[in-house]
Scaffold this motif. Structure first.
Motif, short mmCIF file in Angstrom:
data_model
loop_
_atom_site.label_atom_id
_atom_site.label_comp_id
_atom_site.label_asym_id
_atom_site.label_seq_id
_atom_site.Cartn_x
_atom_site.Cartn_y
_atom_site.Cartn_z
N ASP A 82 13.62 -3.29 2.67
CA ASP A 82 13.00 -4.65 1.67
C ASP A 82 12.01 -3.92 1.02
O ASP A 82 11.28 -4.62 -0.64
N GLY A 83 11.48 -2.07 0.91
CA GLY A 83 10.22 -2.55 -0.13
C GLY A 83 8.85 -2.16 0.56
O GLY A 83 8.21 -1.76 -0.07
N THR A 84 9.18 -3.09 1.63
CA THR A 84 7.59 -3.14 2.45
C THR A 84 6.98 -1.86 2.98
O THR A 84 7.04 -0.78 3.69
N LEU A 85 5.47 -1.31 2.08
CA LEU A 85 4.74 -0.24 2.56
C LEU A 85 3.61 -0.32 3.64
O LEU A 85 3.74 -1.12 3.75
N SER A 86 4.51 0.62 4.69
CA SER A 86 2.98 0.48 5.52
C SER A 86 2.65 2.26 6.01
O SER A 86 3.21 3.16 5.20
N VAL A 87 1.14 2.00 5.92
CA VAL A 87 0.69 3.29 6.35
C VAL A 87 0.21 3.47 8.00
O VAL A 87 -0.25 2.28 8.62
N VAL A 88 1.30 3.95 9.22
CA VAL A 88 0.61 4.17 10.46
C VAL A 88 -0.26 5.68 10.88
O VAL A 88 0.14 6.37 10.06
N SER A 89 -0.56 5.44 11.85
CA SER A 89 -1.02 7.11 12.72
C SER A 89 0.35 7.35 12.86
O SER A 89 1.48 6.83 13.82
N SER A 104 6.64 -3.72 10.51
CA SER A 104 5.47 -2.77 8.99
C SER A 104 3.80 -2.94 9.37
O SER A 104 3.23 -2.41 9.39
N ASP A 105 3.86 -4.01 10.50
CA ASP A 105 2.32 -3.58 11.13
C ASP A 105 1.51 -2.84 12.30
O ASP A 105 0.13 -3.69 12.85
#
Length: 349
Positions: A38-45, A76-77
């Protein structure tokens, strides 16, 4: 040396389309940048909490980011939403979570909030720096290009280089610096709100358009009502500004002839910096001129890289013991003063 509790640009937005994931090396640590369908951006370890697999080697699907080892799916979280090998009636362990970083998008870049202590609440974060002016992506009056190059240099040395005016006649003597006087002092300079700015009067590079238009001008002029009007002025202005933590903007303005180079200096680790750049030109906007424009950016970057990679000590001494700075280093002095204030506030580690 890391500046903490600050916004950093870490990647081009275009590098992470919906349904994709890629690795980010940042301040010596590995992360996974991924964009949901859906386009949601995330940055994770970049580590699955199960057995330590690289999440950036996984895949993005309807249920989120799936680990390539056992298919654990992360939202995403960073919370794990599914463990395929586990019965659906069983509760997912509380520790089944990938450490996530707050992220935003602006001016064609992906930004993260860097606070290793995790003391900052996502709801209490300061706004992104107001970077600009930068043309909108759909502005037909500009042609945009982007790219990246990695240097073997500390990110603070790289950041300073993009604010350093007086090196142009020497480092760039084979390109635009040939037109610059040896004594190149700003006519306006200030430092405030985590930003340093200077404006300098600059001679016109008369060869730039000729180089780009040679042999193809008739094609480039199609639909470009500005490319045929060349100002007779010999002078223009350069506007140079940086925003902490790691963004710089160089704008060259000669009336109808305008170029902007927006660059993010991403600290890969203590010895490497990845420069993400976006280049905008207001003339010869046909894609046929892209190869020449890209070549000029590559040449400019290579000229700086060859010198900056030799600087010692590797990390600049903010107290001035390592480098002998003089009045013409006005912006470097202002930046280091700003960084000392950050250090004294406990924001360096």
């Amino acid at each position: 040396m890391q500046l903490t509790r600050s916004w950093y640009v870490v990647e081009h937005s275009s590098a992470v389309p919906a349904g994709s994931v890629r690795r980010l090396d940042f301040h010596g640590q590995a992360f996974a940048i991924w964009r949901a369908l859906d386009g949601t951006l995330s940055v994770v370890s970049d580590r699955c909490p199960h057995k330590g697999a690289s999440l950036s080697a996984g895949r993005v699907g309807e249920e989120g980011l799936a680990c390539p080892y056992h298919g654990w799916c992360f939202q995403s979280d960073g919370h794990c939403a599914k463990i395929p090998a586990q019965d659906s009636a069983q509760a997912i362990p509380r520790r089944a979570q990938a450490f996530s970083l707050p992220c935003r998008e602006s001016v064609g870049f992906i930004w993260i909030w860097w606070d290793p202590s995790a003391e900052s609440s996502a709801e209490d974060l300061p706004p992104l720096p107001t970077v600009g002016p930068v043309p909108e992506d759909d502005d037909r009056g500009w042609r945009a290009l982007e790219g990246s190059v990695e240097w073997n240099a500390h990110w603070l040395r790289v950041l300073e280089a993009f604010m350093d005016l007086t090196h142009a006649p020497f480092v760039h003597s084979g390109s635009f610096g040939a037109m610059a006087p040896d004594q190149l002092m700003p006519v306006e300079q200030w430092a405030k709100d985590d930003s340093v700015y200077e404006r300098v009067l600059a001679p016109r590079d008369r060869h730039y358009r000729a180089d780009q238009g040679r042999g193809l001008r008739a094609w480039f002029n199609q639909g470009d009502d500005q490319s045929s009007s060349v100002s007779s002025d010999d002078g223009g202005e350069q506007h140079i500004q940086l925003w902490l933590a790691n963004v710089s903007l160089v704008r060259v303005v000669f009336g109808d002839f305008q170029i902007s180079l927006l660059t993010a200096h991403v600290p890969v680790d203590g010895t490497k910096t990845r420069n993400l750049w976006r280049h905008f030109r207001s003339f010869l906007r046909s894609p046929l001129a892209d190869s020449n424009a890209r070549g000029r950016v590559d040449r400019f970057m290579a000229e700086d890289q060859g010198t900056v990679e030799t600087l010692r000590p590797l990390i600049p001494d903010l107290d001035g013991h390592g480098d002998l700075l003089v009045a013409s280093d006005v912006s470097t002095l202002a930046l280091r003063r700003m960084l000392r204030e950050k250090r004294d506030a406990g924001l360096f580690r």
